[in-house]
Design an enzyme around this catalytic site. Structure first.
Site, PDB file in Angstrom:
ATOM      1  N   ASP A   1     -71.409  30.757  36.393  1.00 27.69           N
ATOM      2  CA  ASP A   1     -72.050  29.459  36.187  1.00 27.69           C
ATOM      3  C   ASP A   1     -72.661  29.499  34.784  1.00 27.69           C
ATOM      4  O   ASP A   1     -73.761  29.991  34.581  1.00 27.69           O
ATOM      5  CB  ASP A   1     -73.116  29.278  37.269  1.00 27.69           C
ATOM      6  CG  ASP A   1     -73.966  28.028  37.113  1.00 27.69           C
ATOM      7  OD1 ASP A   1     -73.804  27.317  36.112  1.00 27.69           O
ATOM      8  OD2 ASP A   1     -74.816  27.799  37.983  1.00 27.69           O
ATOM      9  N   ARG A   2     -71.898  29.012  33.808  1.00 28.80           N
ATOM     10  CA  ARG A   2     -72.185  29.107  32.373  1.00 28.80           C
ATOM     11  C   ARG A   2     -71.998  30.557  31.905  1.00 28.80           C
ATOM     12  O   ARG A   2     -71.992  31.490  32.690  1.00 28.80           O
ATOM     13  CB  ARG A   2     -73.557  28.559  32.006  1.00 28.80           C
ATOM     14  CG  ARG A   2     -73.668  28.203  30.518  1.00 28.80           C
ATOM     15  CD  ARG A   2     -74.961  27.483  30.149  1.00 28.80           C
ATOM     16  NE  ARG A   2     -74.868  26.037  30.385  1.00 28.80           N
ATOM     17  CZ  ARG A   2     -75.787  25.319  31.006  1.00 28.80           C
ATOM     18  NH1 ARG A   2     -76.866  25.902  31.464  1.00 28.80           N
ATOM     19  NH2 ARG A   2     -75.632  24.023  31.166  1.00 28.80           N
TER      20      ARG A   2
ATOM     21  N   ILE B   1     -76.528  20.369  31.165  1.00 22.62           N
ATOM     22  CA  ILE B   1     -77.586  20.558  32.154  1.00 22.62           C
ATOM     23  C   ILE B   1     -77.419  19.523  33.259  1.00 22.62           C
ATOM     24  O   ILE B   1     -77.267  18.331  32.991  1.00 22.62           O
ATOM     25  CB  ILE B   1     -78.979  20.417  31.500  1.00 22.62           C
ATOM     26  CG1 ILE B   1     -79.185  21.488  30.420  1.00 22.62           C
ATOM     27  CG2 ILE B   1     -80.076  20.524  32.555  1.00 22.62           C
ATOM     28  CD1 ILE B   1     -80.435  21.270  29.577  1.00 22.62           C
TER      29      ILE B   1
ATOM     30  N   GLY C   1     -70.674  23.270  31.407  1.00 24.36           N
ATOM     31  CA  GLY C   1     -71.046  21.872  31.403  1.00 24.36           C
ATOM     32  C   GLY C   1     -72.503  21.695  31.050  1.00 24.36           C
ATOM     33  O   GLY C   1     -73.280  22.662  31.011  1.00 24.36           O
TER      34      GLY C   1
ATOM     35  N   LYS D   1     -72.539  22.227  37.846  1.00 26.51           N
ATOM     36  CA  LYS D   1     -71.889  23.537  37.803  1.00 26.51           C
ATOM     37  C   LYS D   1     -72.208  24.367  39.050  1.00 26.51           C
ATOM     38  O   LYS D   1     -71.313  24.937  39.681  1.00 26.51           O
ATOM     39  CB  LYS D   1     -72.349  24.311  36.557  1.00 26.51           C
ATOM     40  CG  LYS D   1     -71.978  23.681  35.247  1.00 26.51           C
ATOM     41  CD  LYS D   1     -72.427  24.510  34.065  1.00 26.51           C
ATOM     42  CE  LYS D   1     -73.909  24.840  34.080  1.00 26.51           C
ATOM     43  NZ  LYS D   1     -74.768  23.634  34.120  1.00 26.51           N
TER      44      LYS D   1
ATOM     45  N   ASP E   1     -73.513  29.824  25.062  1.00 31.99           N
ATOM     46  CA  ASP E   1     -74.914  29.982  24.682  1.00 31.99           C
ATOM     47  C   ASP E   1     -75.202  29.333  23.332  1.00 31.99           C
ATOM     48  O   ASP E   1     -76.272  28.763  23.106  1.00 31.99           O
ATOM     49  CB  ASP E   1     -75.267  31.479  24.635  1.00 31.99           C
ATOM     50  CG  ASP E   1     -76.762  31.723  24.534  1.00 31.99           C
ATOM     51  OD1 ASP E   1     -77.443  31.779  25.568  1.00 31.99           O
ATOM     52  OD2 ASP E   1     -77.256  31.841  23.389  1.00 31.99           O
TER      53      ASP E   1
ATOM     54  N   GLN F   1     -83.733  31.568  23.373  1.00 28.54           N
ATOM     55  CA  GLN F   1     -82.289  31.623  23.186  1.00 28.54           C
ATOM     56  C   GLN F   1     -81.792  33.050  23.070  1.00 28.54           C
ATOM     57  O   GLN F   1     -80.718  33.381  23.598  1.00 28.54           O
ATOM     58  CB  GLN F   1     -81.888  30.817  21.956  1.00 28.54           C
ATOM     59  CG  GLN F   1     -80.525  30.177  22.099  1.00 28.54           C
ATOM     60  CD  GLN F   1     -80.396  29.356  23.368  1.00 28.54           C
ATOM     61  OE1 GLN F   1     -81.135  28.412  23.592  1.00 28.54           O
ATOM     62  NE2 GLN F   1     -79.467  29.726  24.226  1.00 28.54           N
TER      63      GLN F   1
ATOM     64  N   TYR G   1     -90.076  23.940  27.017  1.00 25.97           N
ATOM     65  CA  TYR G   1     -90.162  22.490  27.120  1.00 25.97           C
ATOM     66  C   TYR G   1     -91.535  21.960  26.714  1.00 25.97           C
ATOM     67  O   TYR G   1     -91.654  20.817  26.266  1.00 25.97           O
ATOM     68  CB  TYR G   1     -89.793  22.034  28.528  1.00 25.97           C
ATOM     69  CG  TYR G   1     -88.300  22.107  28.780  1.00 25.97           C
ATOM     70  CD1 TYR G   1     -87.414  21.385  27.997  1.00 25.97           C
ATOM     71  CD2 TYR G   1     -87.782  22.915  29.783  1.00 25.97           C
ATOM     72  CE1 TYR G   1     -86.045  21.464  28.203  1.00 25.97           C
ATOM     73  CE2 TYR G   1     -86.408  22.998  30.000  1.00 25.97           C
ATOM     74  CZ  TYR G   1     -85.550  22.272  29.206  1.00 25.97           C
ATOM     75  OH  TYR G   1     -84.192  22.352  29.406  1.00 25.97           O
TER      76      TYR G   1
ATOM     77  N   GLU H   1     -87.990  20.555  33.666  1.00 26.07           N
ATOM     78  CA  GLU H   1     -86.810  19.933  33.080  1.00 26.07           C
ATOM     79  C   GLU H   1     -86.824  18.415  33.198  1.00 26.07           C
ATOM     80  O   GLU H   1     -86.017  17.739  32.547  1.00 26.07           O
ATOM     81  CB  GLU H   1     -85.545  20.509  33.723  1.00 26.07           C
ATOM     82  CG  GLU H   1     -85.283  21.954  33.330  1.00 26.07           C
ATOM     83  CD  GLU H   1     -83.921  22.447  33.735  1.00 26.07           C
ATOM     84  OE1 GLU H   1     -83.502  23.489  33.199  1.00 26.07           O
ATOM     85  OE2 GLU H   1     -83.271  21.826  34.585  1.00 26.07           O
TER      86      GLU H   1
END
Length: 228
Positions: free
Chosen positions: A88-89, A14, A12, A18, A94, A61, A50, A155
Protein backbone atom coordinates in the site's frame (compact mmCIF):
# COMPACT_ATOMS: atom_id res chain seq x y z
CA UNK A 1 14.68 -18.02 -8.18
CA UNK A 2 12.25 -20.32 -10.00
CA UNK A 3 9.85 -20.47 -7.06
CA UNK A 4 9.80 -16.82 -6.16
CA UNK A 5 6.53 -14.96 -5.84
CA UNK A 6 5.25 -11.65 -7.17
CA UNK A 7 5.38 -8.09 -5.86
CA UNK A 8 2.60 -5.59 -6.48
CA UNK A 9 2.49 -1.91 -5.54
CA UNK A 10 -0.79 0.00 -5.20
CA UNK A 11 -0.34 3.74 -5.62
CA UNK A 12 -2.66 6.72 -5.41
CA UNK A 13 -3.42 10.00 -3.70
CA UNK A 14 -4.36 10.35 -0.03
CA UNK A 15 -7.72 8.63 0.54
CA UNK A 16 -7.83 7.26 -3.01
CA UNK A 17 -8.89 3.88 -1.65
CA UNK A 18 -5.55 2.04 -1.65
CA UNK A 19 -6.03 0.36 1.72
CA UNK A 20 -9.58 -0.71 0.89
CA UNK A 21 -8.32 -2.32 -2.31
CA UNK A 22 -5.31 -3.99 -0.68
CA UNK A 23 -7.45 -5.56 2.07
CA UNK A 24 -9.95 -6.86 -0.50
CA UNK A 25 -7.16 -8.38 -2.57
CA UNK A 26 -5.68 -10.03 0.52
CA UNK A 27 -9.03 -11.63 1.35
CA UNK A 28 -9.45 -12.96 -2.18
CA UNK A 29 -5.86 -14.09 -2.79
CA UNK A 30 -5.66 -16.09 0.43
CA UNK A 31 -2.94 -17.11 2.86
CA UNK A 32 -0.07 -16.93 0.39
CA UNK A 33 -0.64 -13.18 0.06
CA UNK A 34 1.05 -10.74 2.44
CA UNK A 35 0.14 -7.05 2.52
CA UNK A 36 1.96 -4.00 3.84
CA UNK A 37 -0.48 -1.26 4.86
CA UNK A 38 0.65 2.39 4.73
CA UNK A 39 1.71 3.16 8.33
CA UNK A 40 -0.16 6.46 8.68
CA UNK A 41 -1.38 5.88 12.22
CA UNK A 42 2.13 4.99 13.39
CA UNK A 43 3.79 8.03 11.86
CA UNK A 44 5.15 10.09 14.80
CA UNK A 45 5.44 13.23 12.65
CA UNK A 46 2.08 13.27 10.88
CA UNK A 47 0.18 15.44 13.34
CA UNK A 48 3.18 17.75 13.77
CA UNK A 49 3.54 18.09 10.01
CA UNK A 50 -0.04 19.22 9.46
CA UNK A 51 0.27 21.73 12.30
CA UNK A 52 3.64 23.12 11.18
CA UNK A 53 4.62 21.81 7.71
CA UNK A 54 7.61 24.10 7.22
CA UNK A 55 9.22 22.78 10.41
CA UNK A 56 8.46 19.07 9.98
CA UNK A 57 8.10 18.36 6.23
CA UNK A 58 11.70 17.31 5.60
CA UNK A 59 12.02 15.37 8.87
CA UNK A 60 8.81 13.47 8.15
CA UNK A 61 9.72 12.78 4.54
CA UNK A 62 13.09 11.29 5.40
CA UNK A 63 11.43 9.22 8.12
CA UNK A 64 8.83 7.90 5.64
CA UNK A 65 11.51 7.31 3.00
CA UNK A 66 13.32 4.99 5.39
CA UNK A 67 10.12 3.23 6.49
CA UNK A 68 9.16 2.61 2.87
CA UNK A 69 12.65 1.37 2.04
CA UNK A 70 12.56 -1.12 4.93
CA UNK A 71 9.09 -2.28 3.90
CA UNK A 72 10.21 -2.79 0.32
CA UNK A 73 13.25 -4.82 1.35
CA UNK A 74 11.09 -6.92 3.69
CA UNK A 75 8.63 -7.45 0.84
CA UNK A 76 11.45 -8.64 -1.44
CA UNK A 77 12.49 -11.23 1.14
CA UNK A 78 8.93 -12.56 1.27
CA UNK A 79 8.79 -12.67 -2.52
CA UNK A 80 11.98 -14.75 -2.52
CA UNK A 81 10.21 -17.29 -0.29
CA UNK A 82 7.36 -17.64 -2.79
CA UNK A 83 4.83 -15.20 -1.34
CA UNK A 84 2.62 -12.79 -3.24
CA UNK A 85 3.17 -9.38 -1.66
CA UNK A 86 1.10 -6.21 -2.06
CA UNK A 87 2.37 -2.84 -0.89
CA UNK A 88 0.00 0.00 0.00
CA UNK A 89 2.19 2.78 -1.46
CA UNK A 90 5.98 2.38 -1.80
CA UNK A 91 9.37 4.03 -1.81
CA UNK A 92 8.91 4.74 -5.53
CA UNK A 93 6.18 7.32 -4.86
CA UNK A 94 7.75 8.82 -1.76
CA UNK A 95 9.17 11.52 -3.99
CA UNK A 96 5.64 12.66 -4.87
CA UNK A 97 5.22 14.03 -1.34
CA UNK A 98 8.72 15.45 -1.17
CA UNK A 99 8.22 17.22 -4.50
CA UNK A 100 4.90 18.73 -3.48
CA UNK A 101 6.33 19.99 -0.20
CA UNK A 102 9.22 21.50 -2.11
CA UNK A 103 6.72 23.20 -4.42
CA UNK A 104 4.79 24.49 -1.40
CA UNK A 105 7.94 25.93 0.17
CA UNK A 106 7.89 23.50 3.09
CA UNK A 107 11.22 21.96 2.05
CA UNK A 108 14.11 24.19 0.99
CA UNK A 109 16.24 23.60 -2.09
CA UNK A 110 19.13 22.39 0.09
CA UNK A 111 16.76 20.18 2.06
CA UNK A 112 15.36 18.66 -1.12
CA UNK A 113 18.85 18.00 -2.47
CA UNK A 114 19.67 16.24 0.81
CA UNK A 115 16.50 14.14 0.48
CA UNK A 116 17.27 13.24 -3.16
CA UNK A 117 20.79 12.11 -2.26
CA UNK A 118 19.44 9.77 0.43
CA UNK A 119 16.72 8.50 -1.89
CA UNK A 120 19.19 7.80 -4.69
CA UNK A 121 21.45 5.87 -2.31
CA UNK A 122 18.57 3.73 -1.03
CA UNK A 123 17.04 3.01 -4.43
CA UNK A 124 20.07 2.39 -6.61
CA UNK A 125 19.78 -1.42 -6.51
CA UNK A 126 16.08 -1.95 -5.83
CA UNK A 127 14.31 -4.11 -8.43
CA UNK A 128 11.11 -2.87 -10.01
CA UNK A 129 7.95 -4.65 -8.77
CA UNK A 130 5.98 -7.11 -10.87
CA UNK A 131 3.25 -4.55 -11.40
CA UNK A 132 2.24 -1.03 -10.33
CA UNK A 133 -1.49 -0.41 -9.86
CA UNK A 134 -2.20 3.28 -10.24
CA UNK A 135 -5.55 4.36 -8.75
CA UNK A 136 -6.82 7.42 -10.57
CA UNK A 137 -9.12 9.38 -8.29
CA UNK A 138 -9.76 13.09 -8.73
CA UNK A 139 -8.49 15.28 -5.90
CA UNK A 140 -11.99 16.53 -5.08
CA UNK A 141 -13.22 12.97 -4.47
CA UNK A 142 -10.19 12.28 -2.26
CA UNK A 143 -10.89 15.46 -0.30
CA UNK A 144 -14.54 14.49 0.21
CA UNK A 145 -13.49 11.03 1.43
CA UNK A 146 -11.06 12.54 3.92
CA UNK A 147 -13.82 14.69 5.41
CA UNK A 148 -16.47 11.94 5.44
CA UNK A 149 -14.61 8.66 5.87
CA UNK A 150 -11.06 9.19 7.11
CA UNK A 151 -10.38 8.27 10.73
CA UNK A 152 -7.17 10.31 10.99
CA UNK A 153 -8.28 13.56 12.60
CA UNK A 154 -5.25 15.67 11.66
CA UNK A 155 -5.73 14.90 7.96
CA UNK A 156 -9.13 16.60 7.93
CA UNK A 157 -7.27 19.91 7.71
CA UNK A 158 -5.66 18.95 4.37
CA UNK A 159 -6.52 21.61 1.76
CA UNK A 160 -7.79 20.61 -1.65
CA UNK A 161 -4.86 22.46 -3.23
CA UNK A 162 -2.41 20.04 -1.57
CA UNK A 163 -4.27 17.04 -3.01
CA UNK A 164 -4.35 18.70 -6.43
CA UNK A 165 -0.58 19.16 -6.22
CA UNK A 166 -0.04 15.52 -5.23
CA UNK A 167 -2.22 14.43 -8.14
CA UNK A 168 -0.05 16.39 -10.57
CA UNK A 169 3.13 14.92 -9.07
CA UNK A 170 1.71 11.40 -9.33
CA UNK A 171 0.93 12.01 -13.00
CA UNK A 172 4.53 13.10 -13.56
CA UNK A 173 5.86 10.01 -11.80
CA UNK A 174 3.70 7.58 -13.74
CA UNK A 175 4.55 9.14 -17.08
CA UNK A 176 8.07 7.97 -16.30
CA UNK A 177 7.19 4.63 -14.71
CA UNK A 178 5.15 3.51 -17.71
CA UNK A 179 8.40 3.54 -19.70
CA UNK A 180 10.34 1.30 -17.32
CA UNK A 181 7.76 -0.84 -15.51
CA UNK A 182 4.48 -2.69 -15.90
CA UNK A 183 1.63 -0.36 -14.92
CA UNK A 184 -2.14 -0.80 -14.71
CA UNK A 185 -4.06 2.47 -14.58
CA UNK A 186 -7.61 2.30 -13.29
CA UNK A 187 -10.32 4.80 -12.43
CA UNK A 188 -11.19 4.32 -8.75
CA UNK A 189 -13.65 7.15 -8.07
CA UNK A 190 -16.44 4.64 -7.52
CA UNK A 191 -14.49 1.50 -6.54
CA UNK A 192 -16.01 -0.25 -9.56
CA UNK A 193 -13.07 -1.75 -11.46
CA UNK A 194 -12.04 -4.37 -8.89
CA UNK A 195 -12.35 -7.37 -11.22
CA UNK A 196 -10.01 -5.77 -13.75
CA UNK A 197 -7.39 -5.21 -11.05
CA UNK A 198 -7.78 -8.72 -9.64
CA UNK A 199 -7.40 -10.24 -13.11
CA UNK A 200 -4.31 -8.12 -13.81
CA UNK A 201 -2.70 -9.40 -10.62
CA UNK A 202 -3.54 -13.06 -11.07
CA UNK A 203 -2.41 -13.03 -14.71
CA UNK A 204 0.80 -11.04 -14.17
CA UNK A 205 3.97 -12.85 -15.15
CA UNK A 206 6.75 -13.19 -12.62
CA UNK A 207 9.71 -10.84 -12.93
CA UNK A 208 13.18 -11.10 -11.45
CA UNK A 209 13.10 -9.80 -7.86
CA UNK A 210 16.79 -10.31 -7.14
CA UNK A 211 19.33 -7.56 -6.45
CA UNK A 212 21.15 -8.32 -9.68
CA UNK A 213 22.63 -5.22 -11.27
CA UNK A 214 20.77 -5.84 -14.52
CA UNK A 215 17.61 -4.93 -12.60
CA UNK A 216 19.02 -1.76 -11.15
CA UNK A 217 16.23 0.83 -11.01
CA UNK A 218 16.98 3.79 -13.25
CA UNK A 219 16.53 6.47 -10.63
CA UNK A 220 14.32 9.38 -11.52
CA UNK A 221 14.02 12.75 -9.83
CA UNK A 222 11.70 15.60 -10.66
CA UNK A 223 14.45 18.17 -10.16
CA UNK A 224 17.39 16.49 -11.85
CA UNK A 225 17.70 19.33 -14.39
CA UNK A 226 17.63 21.99 -11.68
CA UNK A 227 20.14 20.43 -9.32
CA UNK A 228 23.16 19.83 -11.55
Amino acid sequence: MKNHGKLFVVEGNICSGKTTLVKKLKADLGNNCVVFIEPSLNNPYLDKFYKDPKKYALTMQIYMLNVRFKNYVAALELVKSGKTVILDRSIFSDIVFAEQNFNDGNISKDGYKYYLNIRSSLMKRLPIPTLFINLNVCAKVCHDRILRLRCIECEKTIPLTYLNGLDMCYKTLFRYLRGVANVVDTDWDKFDNYNDIYNAITSAKKTDMSYDKKWTFIDYTFRELYFD
